[in-house]
Design a protein around this motif. Structure first.
Motif, PDB file in Angstrom:
ATOM      1  N   LEU A  46      44.015  51.489  35.995  1.00 18.92           N
ATOM      2  CA  LEU A  46      42.962  52.229  36.695  1.00 18.92           C
ATOM      3  C   LEU A  46      41.655  51.450  36.826  1.00 18.92           C
ATOM      4  N   SER A  47      41.380  50.513  35.937  1.00 16.30           N
ATOM      5  CA  SER A  47      40.128  49.747  36.017  1.00 16.30           C
ATOM      6  C   SER A  47      40.060  48.902  37.287  1.00 16.30           C
ATOM      7  N   VAL A  48      41.193  48.596  37.895  1.00 16.42           N
ATOM      8  CA  VAL A  48      41.232  47.796  39.123  1.00 16.42           C
ATOM      9  C   VAL A  48      40.582  48.544  40.283  1.00 16.42           C
ATOM     10  N   PHE A  49      40.514  49.859  40.220  1.00 21.06           N
ATOM     11  CA  PHE A  49      39.964  50.650  41.323  1.00 21.06           C
ATOM     12  C   PHE A  49      38.532  50.270  41.675  1.00 21.06           C
ATOM     13  N   ALA A  50      37.787  49.714  40.750  1.00 16.06           N
ATOM     14  CA  ALA A  50      36.404  49.328  41.030  1.00 16.06           C
ATOM     15  C   ALA A  50      36.314  48.302  42.154  1.00 16.06           C
ATOM     16  N   THR A  51      37.394  47.575  42.410  1.00 16.73           N
ATOM     17  CA  THR A  51      37.380  46.536  43.447  1.00 16.73           C
ATOM     18  C   THR A  51      38.188  46.922  44.680  1.00 16.73           C
ATOM     19  N   VAL A  52      38.613  48.167  44.769  1.00 18.05           N
ATOM     20  CA  VAL A  52      39.380  48.623  45.932  1.00 18.05           C
ATOM     21  C   VAL A  52      38.427  48.907  47.090  1.00 18.05           C
ATOM     22  N   ALA A  53      38.692  48.288  48.233  1.00 18.77           N
ATOM     23  CA  ALA A  53      37.856  48.469  49.419  1.00 18.77           C
ATOM     24  C   ALA A  53      38.239  49.751  50.159  1.00 18.77           C
ATOM     25  N   PRO A  54      37.316  50.316  50.939  1.00 21.21           N
ATOM     26  CA  PRO A  54      37.658  51.486  51.759  1.00 21.21           C
ATOM     27  C   PRO A  54      38.810  51.157  52.711  1.00 21.21           C
ATOM     28  N   HIS A  55      39.560  52.170  53.072  1.00 19.76           N
ATOM     29  CA  HIS A  55      40.686  52.082  54.015  1.00 19.76           C
ATOM     30  C   HIS A  55      41.828  51.217  53.485  1.00 19.76           C
ATOM     31  N   THR A  56      41.971  51.183  52.179  1.00 16.12           N
ATOM     32  CA  THR A  56      43.043  50.420  51.548  1.00 16.12           C
ATOM     33  C   THR A  56      44.159  51.367  51.128  1.00 16.12           C
ATOM     34  N   ALA A  57      45.392  50.956  51.365  1.00 14.02           N
ATOM     35  CA  ALA A  57      46.544  51.680  50.823  1.00 14.02           C
ATOM     36  C   ALA A  57      46.726  51.180  49.400  1.00 14.02           C
ATOM     37  N   VAL A  58      46.608  52.065  48.447  1.00 18.60           N
ATOM     38  CA  VAL A  58      46.717  51.709  47.037  1.00 18.60           C
ATOM     39  C   VAL A  58      48.142  51.988  46.575  1.00 18.60           C
ATOM     40  N   VAL A  59      48.807  50.947  46.083  1.00 13.67           N
ATOM     41  CA  VAL A  59      50.174  51.070  45.589  1.00 13.67           C
ATOM     42  C   VAL A  59      50.120  51.022  44.071  1.00 13.67           C
TER      43      VAL A  59
END
Length: 182
Positions: A46-59
């Motif tokens: 879950l800590s990786v979410f801090a670097t997720v950009a908008p409009h990204t499909a998260v797998v």
């Protein structure tokens, strides 16, 4: 089809396109799926979410996919990051809970039965070349329609198989159904 461009073909694919006629066909989608997918991110914690950009499909993989609590937290983090959707392995969260959470947060949740890493590769390919993904669908439909011949029943079968989530009906010139369901 060379030289023919339809406006919007180069627009980003939406989550619904990926599920209804793309690399996620057959997956179970909860939520509207109207958000564009501009990229893919594999999230194993879950800590990786801090670097997720908008409009990204998260797998989700690893501990991020490990059970209902983790998937629920991933959905909340996806909402915070304006992610396009969350793709999770089946069984991580009950289907009912997933549906309720997707509706409440406005984040599409997709459950897949296959290896999430393979899914991520296919989604990334479709997201990086939306025109190619749409062209591939059209070509596959055209080939199958040619094989179906003039039978309305077989043509409907092809369209319903290639465009899941849509209802195809043939109407006469007065708008009355000839074949299919309204």
């Amino acid at each position: 089809m060379s030289g023919v461009r339809t406006a919007g073909w180069e627009a980003p694919v939406t989550v619904a396109e990926l599920v209804n006629a793309g690399p996620l066909a057959g997956a179970r989608m909860y939520g509207a799926g109207e958000h564009p997918v501009r990229g893919v991110r594999i999230v194993d914690e879950l800590s990786v979410f801090a670097t997720v950009a908008p409009h990204t499909a998260v797998v989700l993989t690893g501990s991020a996919a490990g059970g209902g609590w983790a998937v629920e937290m991933a959905m909340r983090r996806a909402w915070e990051q304006a992610a396009a959707c969350v793709i999770a392995p089946s069984g991580g969260l009950s289907e009912h809970s997933g549906e309720v959470l997707a509706e409440r947060l406005g984040v599409t949740l997709v459950f897949v039965d296959e290896d999430p890493l393979l899914v991520a590769l296919r989604v990334a390919s479709a997201a990086s070349r939306p025109d190619a993904a749409r062209t591939q669908l059209v070509a596959r439909c055209a080939t199958r329609l040619a094989e179906a011949g003039p039978s309305a029943r077989r043509v409907l079968g092809v369209l319903n198989a290639e465009l899941p989530g849509t209802a195809v009906t043939f109407l006469d010139r007065y708008g009355l159904p000839l074949a299919g369901r309204r």
